[in-house]
Scaffold this motif. Structure first.
Motif, PDB file in Angstrom:
ATOM      1  N   LYS A  76      94.457  29.611  40.978  1.00  0.00           N
ATOM      2  CA  LYS A  76      93.524  29.051  39.998  1.00  0.00           C
ATOM      3  C   LYS A  76      92.457  30.068  39.625  1.00  0.00           C
ATOM      4  O   LYS A  76      92.105  30.218  38.442  1.00  0.00           O
ATOM      5  CB  LYS A  76      92.880  27.780  40.558  1.00  0.00           C
ATOM      6  N   SER A  77      91.936  30.775  40.612  1.00  0.00           N
ATOM      7  CA  SER A  77      90.883  31.759  40.340  1.00  0.00           C
ATOM      8  C   SER A  77      91.396  32.908  39.495  1.00  0.00           C
ATOM      9  O   SER A  77      90.616  33.559  38.774  1.00  0.00           O
ATOM     10  CB  SER A  77      90.292  32.285  41.646  1.00  0.00           C
ATOM     11  N   LEU A  78      92.721  33.171  39.552  1.00  0.00           N
ATOM     12  CA  LEU A  78      93.311  34.246  38.768  1.00  0.00           C
ATOM     13  C   LEU A  78      93.828  33.759  37.418  1.00  0.00           C
ATOM     14  O   LEU A  78      94.291  34.570  36.603  1.00  0.00           O
ATOM     15  CB  LEU A  78      94.473  34.881  39.548  1.00  0.00           C
ATOM     16  N   GLY A  79      93.765  32.440  37.183  1.00  0.00           N
ATOM     17  CA  GLY A  79      94.235  31.884  35.931  1.00  0.00           C
ATOM     18  C   GLY A  79      95.738  31.910  35.779  1.00  0.00           C
ATOM     19  O   GLY A  79      96.265  32.000  34.654  1.00  0.00           O
ATOM     20  N   GLN A  99     100.950  38.899  38.285  1.00  0.00           N
ATOM     21  CA  GLN A  99     100.001  39.788  37.605  1.00  0.00           C
ATOM     22  C   GLN A  99     100.665  41.092  37.166  1.00  0.00           C
ATOM     23  O   GLN A  99     100.243  41.706  36.175  1.00  0.00           O
ATOM     24  CB  GLN A  99      98.820  40.099  38.519  1.00  0.00           C
ATOM     25  N   SER A 122      94.530  41.681  48.623  1.00  0.00           N
ATOM     26  CA  SER A 122      93.712  41.531  47.427  1.00  0.00           C
ATOM     27  C   SER A 122      94.625  41.207  46.253  1.00  0.00           C
ATOM     28  O   SER A 122      95.851  41.181  46.386  1.00  0.00           O
ATOM     29  CB  SER A 122      92.922  42.822  47.150  1.00  0.00           C
ATOM     30  N   TYR A 123      94.023  40.949  45.120  1.00  0.00           N
ATOM     31  CA  TYR A 123      94.781  40.579  43.919  1.00  0.00           C
ATOM     32  C   TYR A 123      94.337  41.487  42.779  1.00  0.00           C
ATOM     33  O   TYR A 123      94.039  41.043  41.682  1.00  0.00           O
ATOM     34  CB  TYR A 123      94.590  39.088  43.621  1.00  0.00           C
ATOM     35  N   ASP A 124      94.310  42.782  43.098  1.00  0.00           N
ATOM     36  CA  ASP A 124      93.892  43.808  42.160  1.00  0.00           C
ATOM     37  C   ASP A 124      94.987  44.860  42.063  1.00  0.00           C
ATOM     38  O   ASP A 124      96.100  44.672  42.574  1.00  0.00           O
ATOM     39  CB  ASP A 124      92.562  44.421  42.594  1.00  0.00           C
ATOM     40  N   THR A 160      99.023  32.907  51.619  1.00  0.00           N
ATOM     41  CA  THR A 160      97.946  32.747  50.641  1.00  0.00           C
ATOM     42  C   THR A 160      98.371  33.134  49.224  1.00  0.00           C
ATOM     43  O   THR A 160      97.539  33.178  48.323  1.00  0.00           O
ATOM     44  CB  THR A 160      96.727  33.579  51.055  1.00  0.00           C
ATOM     45  N   ARG A 194      94.356  27.829  45.425  1.00  0.00           N
ATOM     46  CA  ARG A 194      92.996  28.204  45.055  1.00  0.00           C
ATOM     47  C   ARG A 194      92.968  29.634  44.501  1.00  0.00           C
ATOM     48  O   ARG A 194      92.295  29.919  43.495  1.00  0.00           O
ATOM     49  CB  ARG A 194      92.079  28.076  46.267  1.00  0.00           C
ATOM     50  N   ASN A 195      93.720  30.537  45.143  1.00  0.00           N
ATOM     51  CA  ASN A 195      93.790  31.905  44.648  1.00  0.00           C
ATOM     52  C   ASN A 195      94.407  31.953  43.255  1.00  0.00           C
ATOM     53  O   ASN A 195      93.934  32.686  42.374  1.00  0.00           O
ATOM     54  CB  ASN A 195      94.612  32.771  45.607  1.00  0.00           C
TER      55      ASN A 195
END
Length: 318
Positions: A113-116, A88, A45-47, A79, A110-111
């Motif tokens: 980009k979604s996280l800016g 982050q 995850s990216y949290d 990924t 894609r990941n």
């Protein structure tokens, strides 16, 4: 410049057969195949959970006095788990993802980009990195060195693309002893789970046979892409031979690995919907507690070679 290859998640039988004789082709096919479901498979995850994990691994071997690094490249990014979570966590400002698998690069971008996040990407062979000399302040990787056929060549390339004084950090690499017991535990858990769930009362816990067959085929190819296991001292020697300085390897996960590998294998062998939020929290919290035990107690009394993961860091001379 030629465009990067496109992902190929549906390899032919002939390609798969050839891959058993060609580790690089095997890596491309296997990781293209896995790219779309890789984060789910490994609970990526990216949290906060994975940000803490990634920054914790980085700090364990490299410290935190030089944060943030202006530019960083992740080698064998998959990924984007390591790079994106370190960004982050404030470790890195601008990143580049590279992987031999076009599918993985596509998902990583894609990941990002979604996280800016400010990230570019290239399909890249670790033994011939497609960047100029002295390009990056930091080169990182997570669970990638064991996939690379020629480790000395990769270290020489890492040294080349680092700026003078730049740092490299690799984490999540299997030790020789750790890989041995992890594989045995995984094999035993897979056999037990897939056989017990054949029983009538537990049949609802059995994944469909076609999914089990696909997992078995993936596991067969995984045996080809996992090329190396490491002795920490030997890995340090290889990095120094490439011209690196201040090289240091540390290891982690003994009790956590003895618990984690059966859990991961069990999760892969049963339908995901059977395992709810409660199971996920139990598994994660137990792994955390055992990791604490490893770090605070067992690391002080056990040889570093017994632990499952090796992490290594060093610098390019100024």
């Amino acid at each position: 410049m030629a465009a990067d290859p496109t992902p190929n998640p549906h390899a032919t039988a002939e390609q798969v057969e050839a891959a058993f004789l060609d580790p690089k082709l095997a890596n491309v096919l296997y990781h293209d195949w896995e790219a779309g479901s890789y984060d789910e498979k490994w609970s990526i995850s990216y949290d906060e959970r994975c940000i803490d994990y990634a920054t914790g691994r980085f700090k364990a071997v490299a410290g935190d006095k030089e944060w943030p690094y202006e530019t960083a490249m992740e080698l064998g990014s998959g990924t984007g788990f390591f790079l994106l979570n370190l960004m982050q966590g404030g470790v890195i400002k601008k990143g580049s993802v590279t992987d031999l698998s076009p599918g993985m690069v596509e998902v990583a971008l894609r990941n990002a980009k979604s996280l800016g996040l400010d990230v570019d990407g290239r399909v890249a062979d670790a033994e011939r990195i497609p960047y100029e000399d002295n390009s990056f302040d930091l080169v990182i990787g997570h669970a990638v060195l064991h996939h690379i056929p020629d480790i000395p060549a990769a270290f020489r390339e890492i040294q080349r693309v680092l700026k003078p004084g730049g740092r490299f950090v690799f984490a999540g690499e299997p030790t020789k002893i750790g890989d041995r017991y992890a594989r045995k535990l995984g094999q035993a858990t897979w056999w037990l789970t897939t056989n017990v769930t054949k029983l009538g009362a537990l049949s609802s816990w059995r994944r469909p046979q076609e999914e089990l067959d696909e997992s078995s085929r993936a596991a067969a190819l995984e045996a080809v892409v996992d090329i190396h296991t490491f002795d920490p001292a030997e890995l340090e020697t290889q990095a120094r031979a490439a011209g690196m300085v201040e090289v240091r390897a540390v290891t982690e996960e003994f009790a956590a690995a003895l618990f984690g590998w059966p859990v991961r294998t069990f999760e892969a062998a049963v339908p995901r919907e059977k395992l709810g939020f409660g199971w996920g929290m139990f598994a994660f919290k137990t792994w955390q507690r055992l990791s604490w035990l490893d770090e605070r107690v067992l690391r002080k009394v056990l040889p570093r070679e017994l632990f499952y993961n090796v992490l290594i860091s060093g610098r390019k001379p100024n």
